[in-house]
Design a protein around this motif. Sequence first.
Motif, PDB file in Angstrom:
ATOM      1  N   TRP A  45     -43.738  -3.842   7.609  1.00 37.60           N
ATOM      2  CA  TRP A  45     -44.253  -4.978   8.362  1.00 37.60           C
ATOM      3  C   TRP A  45     -44.717  -6.112   7.464  1.00 37.60           C
ATOM      4  O   TRP A  45     -44.540  -7.293   7.796  1.00 37.60           O
ATOM      5  CB  TRP A  45     -45.394  -4.522   9.270  1.00 37.60           C
ATOM      6  N   VAL A  48     -41.637  -8.112   6.828  1.00 45.89           N
ATOM      7  CA  VAL A  48     -41.083  -8.713   8.041  1.00 45.89           C
ATOM      8  C   VAL A  48     -41.977  -9.844   8.552  1.00 45.89           C
ATOM      9  O   VAL A  48     -41.496 -10.857   9.072  1.00 45.89           O
ATOM     10  CB  VAL A  48     -40.905  -7.641   9.137  1.00 45.89           C
ATOM     11  N   HIS A  79     -48.237  -6.592  14.432  1.00 45.54           N
ATOM     12  CA  HIS A  79     -46.844  -6.487  14.867  1.00 45.54           C
ATOM     13  C   HIS A  79     -46.501  -7.818  15.513  1.00 45.54           C
ATOM     14  O   HIS A  79     -47.359  -8.712  15.579  1.00 45.54           O
ATOM     15  CB  HIS A  79     -46.642  -5.303  15.837  1.00 45.54           C
ATOM     16  N   ILE A 117     -32.682  -5.820  10.871  1.00 44.69           N
ATOM     17  CA  ILE A 117     -33.904  -5.075  10.580  1.00 44.69           C
ATOM     18  C   ILE A 117     -34.175  -4.099  11.719  1.00 44.69           C
ATOM     19  O   ILE A 117     -34.179  -4.478  12.895  1.00 44.69           O
ATOM     20  CB  ILE A 117     -35.097  -6.029  10.406  1.00 44.69           C
ATOM     21  N   ALA A 119     -36.165  -1.933  14.340  1.00 45.50           N
ATOM     22  CA  ALA A 119     -37.408  -2.233  15.041  1.00 45.50           C
ATOM     23  C   ALA A 119     -37.468  -1.455  16.350  1.00 45.50           C
ATOM     24  O   ALA A 119     -36.561  -0.693  16.698  1.00 45.50           O
ATOM     25  CB  ALA A 119     -37.523  -3.738  15.309  1.00 45.50           C
ATOM     26  N   PHE A 143     -42.298  -2.783  13.736  1.00 47.89           N
ATOM     27  CA  PHE A 143     -41.441  -2.496  12.595  1.00 47.89           C
ATOM     28  C   PHE A 143     -42.072  -1.334  11.813  1.00 47.89           C
ATOM     29  O   PHE A 143     -43.137  -0.822  12.184  1.00 47.89           O
ATOM     30  CB  PHE A 143     -41.291  -3.737  11.719  1.00 47.89           C
ATOM     31  N   SER A 144     -41.439  -0.926  10.740  1.00 48.67           N
ATOM     32  CA  SER A 144     -41.994   0.160   9.923  1.00 48.67           C
ATOM     33  C   SER A 144     -43.387  -0.225   9.423  1.00 48.67           C
ATOM     34  O   SER A 144     -43.566  -1.284   8.817  1.00 48.67           O
ATOM     35  CB  SER A 144     -41.066   0.430   8.731  1.00 48.67           C
ATOM     36  N   SER A 146     -45.957  -0.995  11.284  1.00 51.67           N
ATOM     37  CA  SER A 146     -46.735  -1.776  12.239  1.00 51.67           C
ATOM     38  C   SER A 146     -47.822  -0.911  12.863  1.00 51.67           C
ATOM     39  O   SER A 146     -47.660   0.300  13.016  1.00 51.67           O
ATOM     40  CB  SER A 146     -45.832  -2.321  13.357  1.00 51.67           C
ATOM     41  N   VAL A 162     -38.066   3.022  15.666  1.00 54.49           N
ATOM     42  CA  VAL A 162     -37.693   2.305  14.438  1.00 54.49           C
ATOM     43  C   VAL A 162     -36.784   3.187  13.587  1.00 54.49           C
ATOM     44  O   VAL A 162     -35.762   2.739  13.059  1.00 54.49           O
ATOM     45  CB  VAL A 162     -38.940   1.879  13.644  1.00 54.49           C
TER      46      VAL A 162
END
Length: 296
Positions: A45, A48, A79, A117, A119, A143-144, A146, A162
Motif C-alpha cells: 500500500w 500504491v 486504503h 496491480i 487488489a 491492496f497488499s 492495506s 488480493v
Amino acid sequence: MKNNKLYQVIIAIFIIVLMVDHSVYAMEWEDEEGPISFKIEMLPWEIVNNIIPNKTNFTIIDIETGLSFKVQRRAGSHHADVQPLTKEDTQIMKKIYNNKWSWNRRAIIVLINNQMIAASMHGMPHGAGALQNGFSGHFCVHFSGSITHRLKNEDLSHKLMVLKAAGKLDDYIQTVSPYELIRIFTIAINQGNQKLLAMTLSNPSHPNRVNKLVKDITYFGVVDPLRQPPEQLNGLFLVDVSVQAAIYKKREGKEIKVMHFIIRRESLTDRWFIDQDSLYEDLKRICKVRYSNDKS
C-alpha cells in the motif's frame, strides 16, 4: 478515444490469456506506442498510495467476470476510497455484483498507466460521494498491506482476494495453520464464495454436501480457537478444534452452537484440510437438517 481503445485491447487479450494459461502473470506485450506489461504486481500500500494519489482516475478489472469500469480515488489514508467515474461505470460495477450492492470482497486488477496491480474491492456504497455517477457514496479498494480505517488492522477477506488477483492464493493456503484455515472457512461462508470454501475442505472437488447446508446461513462466526489451551492444539497430523459458533440463518435469527473442526494432513510437508465428512455431520446436526437418503 485512443486510450479507451487501448484499454479495451489490453483487457480482451488479458482475459483470453488468463483463461488459457496462468503464465499471464509474467507475460509482456508491445504495441506501437510502447511496452504494455501484463505482469500483475502485488505492491504494498505504501507504494500504491503514491501511484494513485487523490483525484486519480484508473480502471478496475473484475477477475471473475472480466468486466471493467473506471473510478476516481477521492480519499482514504490506509486504503483507497473510490467512486465510479460515471453513471455508466456505476451500472457496470452493479452488474458485477449481480445488480445488488454487497459488502462481499472480489479479486480485481487495478490498471493505471499501463501497470497492473492486484487488489480487492467490496461493492457497497457508503459514506460521502461527490461525483454525479448515480452511486450514493464511495467504496473501498484494498491492496497488499492495506488496513481498515476504523479498526486499523488488515482485513483477511480483502487479503485473500488480493492474493487471488496476484495468482498467489493457492500458495498462501498451502502455508496456513489449522486455525487460520478455520478463519478462511468462515470468510468463504460469509462471502458466499464457493470456490474459496472448496479450497479449505478435504476432497475439494466434491463440496456440494457442505454447500447445501450453509446456503441459508447469512453469517457464521466462531470464537478465536487460538484461545484454547496450547496442549489441545499440538497435533502433527490431526487437530480437533472445538469452537462456539454464532450462526445466523434466514428467518431463524441467531443461534450459538458448539462444533468441532477436524483438521488433518497426510504428512508433515502437506497442507492442512478441514475434514469434509466430519464437518458435514456436525453442520447437519447444528442446522437440524435431515436427509432420508443423502447420496450427494
